[in-house]
Design a protein around this motif. Sequence first.
Motif, PDB file in Angstrom:
ATOM      1  N   TYR A  20      -2.918 -36.594 -40.353  1.00  0.00           N
ATOM      2  CA  TYR A  20      -3.634 -36.692 -38.786  1.00  0.00           C
ATOM      3  C   TYR A  20      -1.830 -37.594 -38.041  1.00  0.00           C
ATOM      4  N   LEU A  21      -1.688 -38.415 -38.489  1.00  0.00           N
ATOM      5  CA  LEU A  21      -0.689 -39.320 -37.829  1.00  0.00           C
ATOM      6  C   LEU A  21       0.662 -38.802 -37.874  1.00  0.00           C
ATOM      7  N   ALA A  22       0.371 -38.149 -38.279  1.00  0.00           N
ATOM      8  CA  ALA A  22       2.393 -37.210 -38.975  1.00  0.00           C
ATOM      9  C   ALA A  22       2.088 -35.749 -37.619  1.00  0.00           C
ATOM     10  N   PHE A  23       1.247 -35.523 -37.571  1.00  0.00           N
ATOM     11  CA  PHE A  23       0.544 -34.802 -36.484  1.00  0.00           C
ATOM     12  C   PHE A  23       0.680 -35.518 -34.779  1.00  0.00           C
ATOM     13  N   SER A  24      -0.141 -35.977 -35.034  1.00  0.00           N
ATOM     14  CA  SER A  24      -0.126 -37.017 -33.907  1.00  0.00           C
ATOM     15  C   SER A  24       1.030 -37.145 -32.989  1.00  0.00           C
ATOM     16  N   ILE A  25       2.030 -37.528 -34.138  1.00  0.00           N
ATOM     17  CA  ILE A  25       3.141 -37.761 -33.619  1.00  0.00           C
ATOM     18  C   ILE A  25       4.407 -36.465 -33.051  1.00  0.00           C
ATOM     19  N   LEU A 109      -3.291 -38.147 -25.006  1.00  0.00           N
ATOM     20  CA  LEU A 109      -2.645 -39.251 -24.941  1.00  0.00           C
ATOM     21  C   LEU A 109      -1.100 -39.110 -25.262  1.00  0.00           C
ATOM     22  N   LYS A 110      -0.689 -40.302 -24.919  1.00  0.00           N
ATOM     23  CA  LYS A 110       0.976 -40.094 -25.222  1.00  0.00           C
ATOM     24  C   LYS A 110       1.384 -40.742 -26.410  1.00  0.00           C
ATOM     25  N   PRO A 111       1.617 -40.479 -26.675  1.00  0.00           N
ATOM     26  CA  PRO A 111       1.883 -41.425 -28.444  1.00  0.00           C
ATOM     27  C   PRO A 111       1.801 -42.478 -29.194  1.00  0.00           C
ATOM     28  N   PRO A 112       2.279 -43.685 -27.986  1.00  0.00           N
ATOM     29  CA  PRO A 112       1.806 -44.732 -28.234  1.00  0.00           C
ATOM     30  C   PRO A 112       0.616 -44.839 -28.767  1.00  0.00           C
ATOM     31  N   TYR A 113       0.017 -44.081 -27.181  1.00  0.00           N
ATOM     32  CA  TYR A 113      -1.983 -44.399 -27.494  1.00  0.00           C
ATOM     33  C   TYR A 113      -2.168 -43.625 -28.237  1.00  0.00           C
ATOM     34  N   ARG A 114      -2.388 -42.662 -28.020  1.00  0.00           N
ATOM     35  CA  ARG A 114      -3.131 -41.680 -29.512  1.00  0.00           C
ATOM     36  C   ARG A 114      -2.495 -42.019 -31.277  1.00  0.00           C
ATOM     37  N   VAL A 115      -1.657 -42.544 -31.204  1.00  0.00           N
ATOM     38  CA  VAL A 115      -1.107 -43.265 -32.915  1.00  0.00           C
ATOM     39  C   VAL A 115      -1.985 -44.454 -32.939  1.00  0.00           C
ATOM     40  N   VAL A 116      -2.315 -45.270 -32.009  1.00  0.00           N
ATOM     41  CA  VAL A 116      -3.171 -46.372 -31.693  1.00  0.00           C
ATOM     42  C   VAL A 116      -4.414 -45.810 -32.296  1.00  0.00           C
TER      43      VAL A 116
END
Length: 162
Positions: A20-25, A109-116
Amino acid sequence: MIDKNTFCEHIRLHERAMYYLAFSIVRNESDAGEVISESIYRAYKNLNTLKNENSFKPWILRIIHNTAVEMIRKNSKIIPMDEMRDIGNNGKENEISTKLDLRNAVEGLKPPYRVVVLLFYYENLPVSKIAQITNTNAVSVKKQLSRARNMLRERLKEDWDL
């Protein structure tokens, strides 16, 4: 230091969070697989840096995060998501629709927001662990979560005409 079998058990236990983390980035299945493979290799190679076995999840997620960001920098582009994962059918169309709307909003969401958001809500990690994984401080993570919630609220309000 943990042994090879314990390392493999931890990888299997956290493979979903890693994906999930890898894909979200990276936003692409094949790139996410590449990030995970490279991260597992790096983690195993640097297993001696893991001081506490209980910290394995934040440790491996930080490696995933750093590897994914590195891949994006090397490629200098983010590939848009082509497929939506199947969330399963539990017989409640409204609930599925709501989950899809929320998932789409989070993916937008953009990456920093999506990741958190992913780490906080989907992986139930505390702000302090997210700060370690993303190499930021807790105040930044809290601000990103707050901004992400506001963005999601606005997007969902538009989608649902509230």
